[in-house]
Design a protein around this motif. Sequence first.
Motif, mmCIF file in Angstrom:
data_model
loop_
_atom_site.group_PDB
_atom_site.id
_atom_site.type_symbol
_atom_site.label_atom_id
_atom_site.label_comp_id
_atom_site.label_asym_id
_atom_site.label_seq_id
_atom_site.Cartn_x
_atom_site.Cartn_y
_atom_site.Cartn_z
ATOM 1 N N SER A 7 -3.563 -10.865 1.445
ATOM 2 C CA SER A 7 -2.891 -11.193 0.199
ATOM 3 C C SER A 7 -1.502 -10.561 0.153
ATOM 4 O O SER A 7 -1.167 -9.701 0.936
ATOM 5 C CB SER A 7 -3.731 -10.700 -0.979
ATOM 6 N N SER A 8 -0.718 -11.035 -0.801
ATOM 7 C CA SER A 8 0.645 -10.529 -0.968
ATOM 8 C C SER A 8 0.631 -9.065 -1.387
ATOM 9 O O SER A 8 -0.306 -8.591 -2.038
ATOM 10 C CB SER A 8 1.351 -11.369 -2.039
ATOM 11 N N GLN A 9 1.727 -8.376 -1.031
ATOM 12 C CA GLN A 9 1.842 -6.979 -1.435
ATOM 13 C C GLN A 9 1.892 -6.828 -2.957
ATOM 14 O O GLN A 9 1.552 -5.788 -3.500
ATOM 15 C CB GLN A 9 3.084 -6.360 -0.801
ATOM 16 N N PHE A 10 2.295 -7.900 -3.664
ATOM 17 C CA PHE A 10 2.352 -7.839 -5.131
ATOM 18 C C PHE A 10 0.957 -7.777 -5.756
ATOM 19 O O PHE A 10 0.818 -7.413 -6.923
ATOM 20 C CB PHE A 10 3.117 -9.038 -5.685
ATOM 21 N N ALA A 11 -0.076 -8.160 -4.982
ATOM 22 C CA ALA A 11 -1.447 -8.052 -5.494
ATOM 23 C C ALA A 11 -1.793 -6.601 -5.805
ATOM 24 O O ALA A 11 -2.649 -6.333 -6.653
ATOM 25 C CB ALA A 11 -2.428 -8.625 -4.472
ATOM 26 N N LEU A 13 -0.102 -4.609 -7.476
ATOM 27 C CA LEU A 13 0.297 -4.288 -8.857
ATOM 28 C C LEU A 13 -0.845 -4.514 -9.847
ATOM 29 O O LEU A 13 -0.854 -3.926 -10.932
ATOM 30 C CB LEU A 13 1.507 -5.138 -9.268
ATOM 31 N N ARG A 14 -1.804 -5.340 -9.469
ATOM 32 C CA ARG A 14 -2.945 -5.609 -10.371
ATOM 33 C C ARG A 14 -4.081 -4.616 -10.183
ATOM 34 O O ARG A 14 -5.076 -4.684 -10.883
ATOM 35 C CB ARG A 14 -3.456 -7.037 -10.142
ATOM 36 N N PHE A 18 -2.740 1.383 -7.657
ATOM 37 C CA PHE A 18 -1.303 1.241 -7.406
ATOM 38 C C PHE A 18 -0.502 0.924 -8.667
ATOM 39 O O PHE A 18 0.550 1.511 -8.906
ATOM 40 C CB PHE A 18 -1.078 0.132 -6.362
ATOM 41 N N GLY A 19 -1.006 -0.019 -9.499
ATOM 42 C CA GLY A 19 -0.246 -0.509 -10.648
ATOM 43 C C GLY A 19 0.248 0.584 -11.596
ATOM 44 O O GLY A 19 1.452 0.690 -11.871
ATOM 45 N N PRO A 20 -0.644 1.450 -12.134
ATOM 46 C CA PRO A 20 -0.169 2.481 -13.074
ATOM 47 C C PRO A 20 0.849 3.426 -12.441
ATOM 48 O O PRO A 20 1.817 3.836 -13.099
ATOM 49 C CB PRO A 20 -1.463 3.229 -13.434
ATOM 50 N N PHE A 21 0.650 3.753 -11.187
ATOM 51 C CA PHE A 21 1.601 4.629 -10.507
ATOM 52 C C PHE A 21 2.961 3.947 -10.361
ATOM 53 O O PHE A 21 4.010 4.559 -10.583
ATOM 54 C CB PHE A 21 1.058 5.017 -9.130
ATOM 55 N N PHE A 22 2.946 2.637 -9.996
ATOM 56 C CA PHE A 22 4.200 1.893 -9.866
ATOM 57 C C PHE A 22 4.979 1.913 -11.174
ATOM 58 O O PHE A 22 6.184 2.199 -11.205
ATOM 59 C CB PHE A 22 3.914 0.442 -9.444
ATOM 60 N N TRP A 23 4.293 1.596 -12.281
ATOM 61 C CA TRP A 23 5.005 1.508 -13.572
ATOM 62 C C TRP A 23 5.467 2.880 -14.042
ATOM 63 O O TRP A 23 6.516 3.001 -14.682
ATOM 64 C CB TRP A 23 4.115 0.828 -14.618
ATOM 65 N N THR A 24 4.722 3.921 -13.700
ATOM 66 C CA THR A 24 5.147 5.280 -14.066
ATOM 67 C C THR A 24 6.457 5.631 -13.375
ATOM 68 O O THR A 24 7.409 6.115 -14.007
ATOM 69 C CB THR A 24 4.059 6.300 -13.679
#
Length: 631
Positions: A7-11, A13-14, A18-24
């Motif tokens: 799958s894409s690396q953008f997966a 983010l869901r 990974f997602g909460p850390f990215f947005w932080t």
Amino acid sequence: MSHPSQSSQFALLRQRRFGPFFWTQFLGAFNDNLFKTALLVVLTYDALSWTTLAPSLLNNLIPGLFILPYVVFSATAGQIADKVEKGRLARWVKSLEIVIMMVAAVGWYTHTLWLLIVAVAGMGVHSTLFGPVKYAYLPQHLKPEELVGGNGVIEMGTFVGILLGEVMGAVLAGHGDLGVHLVAGGTIVVAVLGLMTSSRIPASPAPAPDLVISKNPIAESLRNLGYSRRNRTVFLSMLGNSWFWFYGALVLSQFPLYAKDYLHGDHSVFVLLLTIFSLGIGAGSLLCEKLSGRKVEIGLVPFGAIGLSLFGIDLYFASLAYTNTAAVDFLGLLAQHGTWRILLDLLLLGVFGGFFIVPLFALIQTRCDPKHVSRTIAGMNILNALFMVAAAGVAVFLIGQGFSIPEMFLTTALLNAVVAIYIFSLVPEFLMRFLAWLLIHTIHRVSTVDTDRIPEEGAAVLVCNHVSYVDAIVIMAASPRPIRFVMDHRIFKTPLLGFIFRTAKAIPIAPAKEDPWLMEKAFVDIAQALHEGELVCIFPEGKLTRTGEMNEFRGGITKIVERSKVPVIPMALRGLWGSVFSRDPSNVFERSFARGWRSRLALAVGRPVPPQEVTPEGLYDEVLALRGEWK
């Protein structure tokens, strides 16, 4: 390499890992730059209502105060990140950010400059504390094949956050007291959002919970850098990373005057230049995963270095070709002759910067001691800060020598070429991987089957059929880690291939009747490499096929596993027979045109064979079955 099922690396983010850390980290980068840019714009255009100090002094003082904590406290921050669980530490740091932005809000509302200066230094401390967490977190939660993609998304998010923060800060600061009040409240809101996202970061156990934190940050900084130097490849990668920040700081610091004095643009032109460069960095960072085949591909680093020099040089010539002298906004700029070449150069500088920096981050994360990742990243932050300070010093020196801004771009691009050649001469693995990457992405299209069977750590012997002069390069490009190849000593005498294999620390071997001493030395070197946990690859046929069919496997593999009890992994190359690099007796030009450009190849990897079950005949059958009918 083809990985159609992944799958894409953008997966990522869901996913909670990974997602909460990215947005932080995204919100932190956004808030830093919203605050700093708003303050710089206010002090540039409305200085008299805030202070009697010269705007030029403040424009250098404020970035300096932000960078200073990186130099002083990075080593301590690295120790804290190795000692404390990272989710909890992220929440502490985000709580500190709220307090700092409240102090700044008082400064904004009361026009108290020293409170804002304290907040700038505070945000420098905040970023210093979060820096080691940022990159040490990823190896704990991402699989090795996700690491390049994850780093790419983080780099993209960081630069987009920086860009949006700078644009928003500049826009709000241009709206007088209302804008200042919006900055004061907005930065607190963003800090609170950062705390909320950090609360969802999953637990990340501390790698060194018993670590005693040094009370002397300067001594710890020196000790930290000294420790990092023990791993030569990692330390030189840290220097390469810091060089990118030197390059970026030297180029980006010229954008405001370049936009105003050379392009004759207003503030919107400066924002346009920054936007194009940042979008390039983001695009390059994201492309790394596709170009690297979802593994740490350091061959992209020389590719990035080449682009940084080529497009930096072209930016100089594009700037000389720009002839407009009328004042323009960003829309007016787009209508001028020569503008699109300048913007394309800036975009590609960013793209190749992404190719340069993302694999370096991933290499540092995977090659350093897992218990020392945060402190290694902290050491890199110290070097980054020092290099950025050095960039400011070099810029001041060049301006003092009468250099124009386009000449500074040219000087930086030429310096980059010199530094790149120096680093790649010290760590030839970069250049070797680049040549391998280039081969399989230009002349051939390579698909892989079960390459995850190549172990990520520990000793093993790889055995493969021998079809062409570039077999080793194809295998090298597909492997997630370096391989020591056992090669016929005559190949070492060929100009280009010999250089590549000597660089790769290949082991030369000769037949016993030709050079018995060299043959015995080869077996000793193989045993030593396996003892040190390395991968060794041999071609048991001992020679290239002249018919496309596999030759008998010789007994050398038995001798190897008798000395070193390690697993043997059979592999098969498909599709190289008939290529220009093989010994196909047909006309070389005819077969080159018949195969077409970017012909298909494949590398299939079999299951590991325990050392006690290894026989030349058994391995021959395994490799033949893996190869099938596709030669």
